[in-house]
Motif scaffolding. Sequence first.
Motif, PDB file in Angstrom:
ATOM      1  N   GLY A 110      27.311  49.722  51.549  1.00 56.67           N
ATOM      2  CA  GLY A 110      27.053  50.796  50.599  1.00 56.67           C
ATOM      3  C   GLY A 110      25.630  50.777  50.077  1.00 56.67           C
ATOM      4  N   PHE A 111      25.517  50.738  48.750  1.00 56.85           N
ATOM      5  CA  PHE A 111      24.207  50.718  48.097  1.00 56.85           C
ATOM      6  C   PHE A 111      23.911  49.344  47.501  1.00 56.85           C
ATOM      7  CE2 PHE A 111      25.837  55.052  47.938  1.00 56.85           C
ATOM      8  CZ  PHE A 111      24.770  55.763  48.484  1.00 56.85           C
ATOM      9  N   SER A 112      24.389  48.291  48.184  1.00 57.11           N
ATOM     10  CA  SER A 112      24.204  46.934  47.664  1.00 57.11           C
ATOM     11  C   SER A 112      22.736  46.529  47.611  1.00 57.11           C
ATOM     12  CB  SER A 112      24.989  45.931  48.519  1.00 57.11           C
ATOM     13  OG  SER A 112      24.628  46.045  49.884  1.00 57.11           O
ATOM     14  N   PRO A 135      21.173  47.560  43.678  1.00 55.89           N
ATOM     15  CA  PRO A 135      22.178  47.214  42.658  1.00 55.89           C
ATOM     16  C   PRO A 135      21.947  47.912  41.326  1.00 55.89           C
ATOM     17  CG  PRO A 135      20.639  45.396  43.027  1.00 55.89           C
ATOM     18  CD  PRO A 135      20.375  46.398  44.095  1.00 55.89           C
ATOM     19  N   GLU A 164      23.889  51.219  41.426  1.00 60.42           N
ATOM     20  CA  GLU A 164      25.310  51.252  41.766  1.00 60.42           C
ATOM     21  C   GLU A 164      26.171  51.802  40.634  1.00 60.42           C
ATOM     22  OE1 GLU A 164      26.471  47.402  43.322  1.00 60.42           O
ATOM     23  OE2 GLU A 164      26.459  48.260  45.332  1.00 60.42           O
ATOM     24  N   HIS A 165      25.891  51.377  39.381  1.00 57.31           N
ATOM     25  CA  HIS A 165      26.690  51.856  38.249  1.00 57.31           C
ATOM     26  C   HIS A 165      26.457  53.342  37.999  1.00 57.31           C
ATOM     27  CE1 HIS A 165      28.285  47.972  37.186  1.00 57.31           C
ATOM     28  NE2 HIS A 165      27.075  47.441  37.146  1.00 57.31           N
ATOM     29  N   SER A 224      28.269  55.194  40.822  1.00 56.74           N
ATOM     30  CA  SER A 224      29.722  55.179  40.635  1.00 56.74           C
ATOM     31  C   SER A 224      30.154  56.170  39.562  1.00 56.74           C
ATOM     32  CB  SER A 224      30.191  53.765  40.269  1.00 56.74           C
ATOM     33  OG  SER A 224      29.675  53.376  39.000  1.00 56.74           O
ATOM     34  N   LEU A 281      32.431  49.857  44.429  1.00 55.53           N
ATOM     35  CA  LEU A 281      31.306  49.940  43.494  1.00 55.53           C
ATOM     36  C   LEU A 281      31.610  49.224  42.179  1.00 55.53           C
ATOM     37  CD1 LEU A 281      30.149  53.641  43.997  1.00 55.53           C
ATOM     38  CD2 LEU A 281      28.807  51.603  44.522  1.00 55.53           C
ATOM     39  N   LYS A 319      33.290  44.015  48.335  1.00 53.70           N
ATOM     40  CA  LYS A 319      33.011  45.312  48.954  1.00 53.70           C
ATOM     41  C   LYS A 319      33.663  45.380  50.330  1.00 53.70           C
ATOM     42  CE  LYS A 319      28.629  45.721  46.468  1.00 53.70           C
ATOM     43  NZ  LYS A 319      29.194  46.683  45.511  1.00 53.70           N
ATOM     44  N   PHE A 321      28.779  53.408  52.777  1.00 49.80           N
ATOM     45  CA  PHE A 321      29.796  53.230  51.742  1.00 49.80           C
ATOM     46  C   PHE A 321      31.190  53.591  52.231  1.00 49.80           C
ATOM     47  CE2 PHE A 321      27.729  57.344  51.129  1.00 49.80           C
ATOM     48  CZ  PHE A 321      28.804  58.210  51.146  1.00 49.80           C
TER      49      PHE A 321
END
Length: 314
Positions: free
Chosen positions: A16-18, A21, A24-25, A28, A85, A90, A177
Amino acid sequence: MDTNNESSTTDFILLGFSDLPQLEHIISGVVFVFYIMTLVGNTAIILVSNLDSQLHTPMYFFLSNLSFLDLCYATSIIPQMLVNLWGPTKSITYGGCVLQFFFALDLGATECLLLAVMAYDRYAAVCQPLHYTVLMHPQLCQKMVLTAWLGGLGSALIVCSLTLTLPRCGHREVDNFFCEMPALLKMACVYSKVIEIVVFALGVIFLLAPLSIIFISYAIITQAVMRIKSTARWHKVLNTCGSHLTVVTLFYGTIIYMYMKPQNSTSEDEGKFLTLFYTIVTPTLNPLIYTLRNKDVKSAVKRILCERKWSAKS
């Protein structure tokens, strides 16, 4: 072959978008809001189209199918994405990844064909108004929708069966993702010319051919609109056709950019955000576009609410 069998029993890791970071919030939160809007908007379109007798027309029959399709598409991807997320892990099971991959292909291909069917419906309504009910009779509409669903199913079965048989040599990280074809092909440790040819051929059938039908339909519609003298009817045609054209542009634009060009020519982050757009944003915008630009839907909502209000009082 053993390596491939071994990897089919383990979980996959959705990156995903790791690598971002800090975002990510935020992502989401945005995805959650869009998902709720997708559920509410598309469910409302389905309910209104079925509850209001004045909307029992081919256009709203097709629109109900599009809304149902968008609901299924978003639900097959977004819940798992939000879990990944929000949670510490993950991962996704092999079976879950296969289902995501299959439904994404199936529903995406079906939508391509359905949008072409809706363009033909608009052509018949605008250019053949006196023969519209004869041309677009219920049996034909049902057959067209069934063909779209079966066509999407067939293409998904072909691509899934070819992609999932590729050896992965123990690779478990999906650089997206959700389990999408480009990311799964990158996991393979061999290059398959057959898959590239099949995907390109299916791209022509499910992307370029329907898009050609849409262009031809709207070219003829444009000529017909130019001859319309009634201002009210002219605006009504523009509203209904404009809504469909907007949806077509949003959906086909991103899909063709992603699938009809060499996979290595798109950066990883660019590809993820483009995927995010047609996976999450487009299903949310579809009911808004059709509702905001369509007086028939607004009037139907008012009639249903008034009927419920009077029935509650009595």
